[in-house]
Write a protein that holds these residues in place. Sequence first.
Motif, PDB file in Angstrom:
ATOM      1  N   HIS A  45      18.128  63.810  23.544  1.00  0.00           N
ATOM      2  CA  HIS A  45      19.100  62.805  23.148  1.00  0.00           C
ATOM      3  C   HIS A  45      20.032  62.601  24.324  1.00  0.00           C
ATOM      4  O   HIS A  45      20.511  63.580  24.931  1.00  0.00           O
ATOM      5  CB  HIS A  45      19.866  63.349  21.933  1.00  0.00           C
ATOM      6  N   LYS A  46      20.360  61.343  24.682  1.00  0.00           N
ATOM      7  CA  LYS A  46      21.107  61.060  25.917  1.00  0.00           C
ATOM      8  C   LYS A  46      22.428  61.800  26.004  1.00  0.00           C
ATOM      9  O   LYS A  46      22.752  62.434  27.010  1.00  0.00           O
ATOM     10  CB  LYS A  46      21.382  59.553  25.997  1.00  0.00           C
ATOM     11  N   ILE A  47      23.218  61.732  24.953  1.00  0.00           N
ATOM     12  CA  ILE A  47      24.550  62.324  25.033  1.00  0.00           C
ATOM     13  C   ILE A  47      24.457  63.851  25.040  1.00  0.00           C
ATOM     14  O   ILE A  47      25.267  64.525  25.674  1.00  0.00           O
ATOM     15  CB  ILE A  47      25.485  61.806  23.912  1.00  0.00           C
ATOM     16  N   TYR A  48      23.425  64.381  24.388  1.00  0.00           N
ATOM     17  CA  TYR A  48      23.232  65.828  24.386  1.00  0.00           C
ATOM     18  C   TYR A  48      22.908  66.300  25.794  1.00  0.00           C
ATOM     19  O   TYR A  48      23.416  67.313  26.261  1.00  0.00           O
ATOM     20  CB  TYR A  48      22.114  66.220  23.417  1.00  0.00           C
ATOM     21  N   PHE A  49      22.083  65.529  26.502  1.00  0.00           N
ATOM     22  CA  PHE A  49      21.740  65.897  27.878  1.00  0.00           C
ATOM     23  C   PHE A  49      22.962  65.783  28.778  1.00  0.00           C
ATOM     24  O   PHE A  49      23.161  66.591  29.692  1.00  0.00           O
ATOM     25  CB  PHE A  49      20.580  65.036  28.397  1.00  0.00           C
TER      26      PHE A  49
END
Lengths: 185, 317
Positions: free
Chosen positions: A67-71
């Motif tokens: 997930h973008k924000i998790y990365f």
Amino acid sequence: MSCGFFCDTGVIRGLCDKLDAHNESCEFFFDKYPIETFEYVIPTTVINELNYFKYKQTKEAARNPLHKIYFSYIRLVQQYIDLYISQMTHFECPETEKNNLNDVIVSIQPIIGFDTHNKQNDIQITAEAIIWSEGSRNESNSLITVDKRDIYYKKDKIIRICKKNLQCDLQIYFVYLPRYFKEKY
Amino acid sequence: MGDNLQYEDLIRYVIKVAQEKIPKEEQKYINSTRLNKMTILVFKELNKNNINTNRFIWGYYRHGFYSRSVSNFLKYNYRDGFNLEEAQVKDVNISNDAKNLIESTVVNIKDFFLKDSKSFCKWVYGEITPKEYQEFYFNHKKMERWFERMNDELNKEAININFKDKNYDISSLISAYYFTLGHLEDLEIIEIFRRYTDIIELLILKLKNGANPSKVKIFLDKLNLLYINRIYSLLPPYTYTIDGDKTFAEREKEIHLLKIESYKNSINKELDKIYKEIKRNELLPTLEEMKNQISEIKMELPRDSKSLQELYKDLNH
């Protein structure tokens, strides 16, 4: 009183990662003993372990997107780890102490066990902490850890066997941060 | 058919046909980059019809599909810069079948090459580029635009950047960019990309926490130049996509890999230097600023997000 704290890998991760189970106890400790005032020591073993996973995770992200924000969060935590490490004293066992280090490693291998890579790292880190404490000028030296099973619970045995084999009066405390937090908070 | 063309004749004839078929007043849009791409499309069409071109190679490089053969030819023959309107070409000796195919292909595709810059890029990256590389090129263009926007904003007297606005949200862009680097097999390149983007993120976090915009701009300019001149050259799937004449393709791959090795060395030194200067100028976030940012992002994470410890356990299996 001058205090020095030798850091295990889990402590650094716990401190920097808000999702870590030990985040609260690690933050509590570092707030109580700020890095600006107290000496924090980190061995090459811990740096290498943290870097190894950082590289692996980076490579993995290109192949298996998260997930973008998790990365973004993971990167930020790893940057935070790097920043903290840069403010710690880097411990490298002196050449003159390498024989003693090996003796300590051999002494504690049967206590911790060495059947997994993690346990081998635990042995290395614990042995380096002991060697560091013998050479340290601090009045109080502690190995701080979040590893209850392989390090903290075995501390009495470890200290006993090292005192006997090194024939010295070891002055190192083993501090299990979650317990410290529970007692002091 | 089974024809064999010399690559110089192919390029010359494409130039000749483009001069005939494209209205004079529009020929100014066909620069060397566009002619390069036009020639590749013609080459591919000839190939489909069993007309081979000797010594012709191409691959997916910095601006999408690109031919070293065409690039070198244009540099050698038009040293002062290529201009379709004024370019003079020698006569070529190729078969009528090849001539007819080249002419019909140029006529079919010429309108795409007259598009404005933005539309042309959209066509090149969105329609001609293979699906697996499309997002990679679009992320590169977004990165270029991000640097332009930051440059404009930091030149203003009073900066007012909404860091959550998608046009300025560098972290989101970097994440997306990472996800399109799956074609890279060289881990050192991925590590360089990580070091480079980490520096950008640290700088922007410091800016968000009140750092002097003029000071930040100095470093963003350096990082932008480093990206355009060096770092971006490491990222495209060029070595994996070089195609055409097998012997020359192998040679081109070797040359390119040597270039990449020398770039890696110089980039690492430059990144060390930039990081030290940023630190000296107190543009690294404090531990407190990092901690606050992490707390802020944590609030937006999906519910089941794993800790690093758990993630690392998964990586070990």
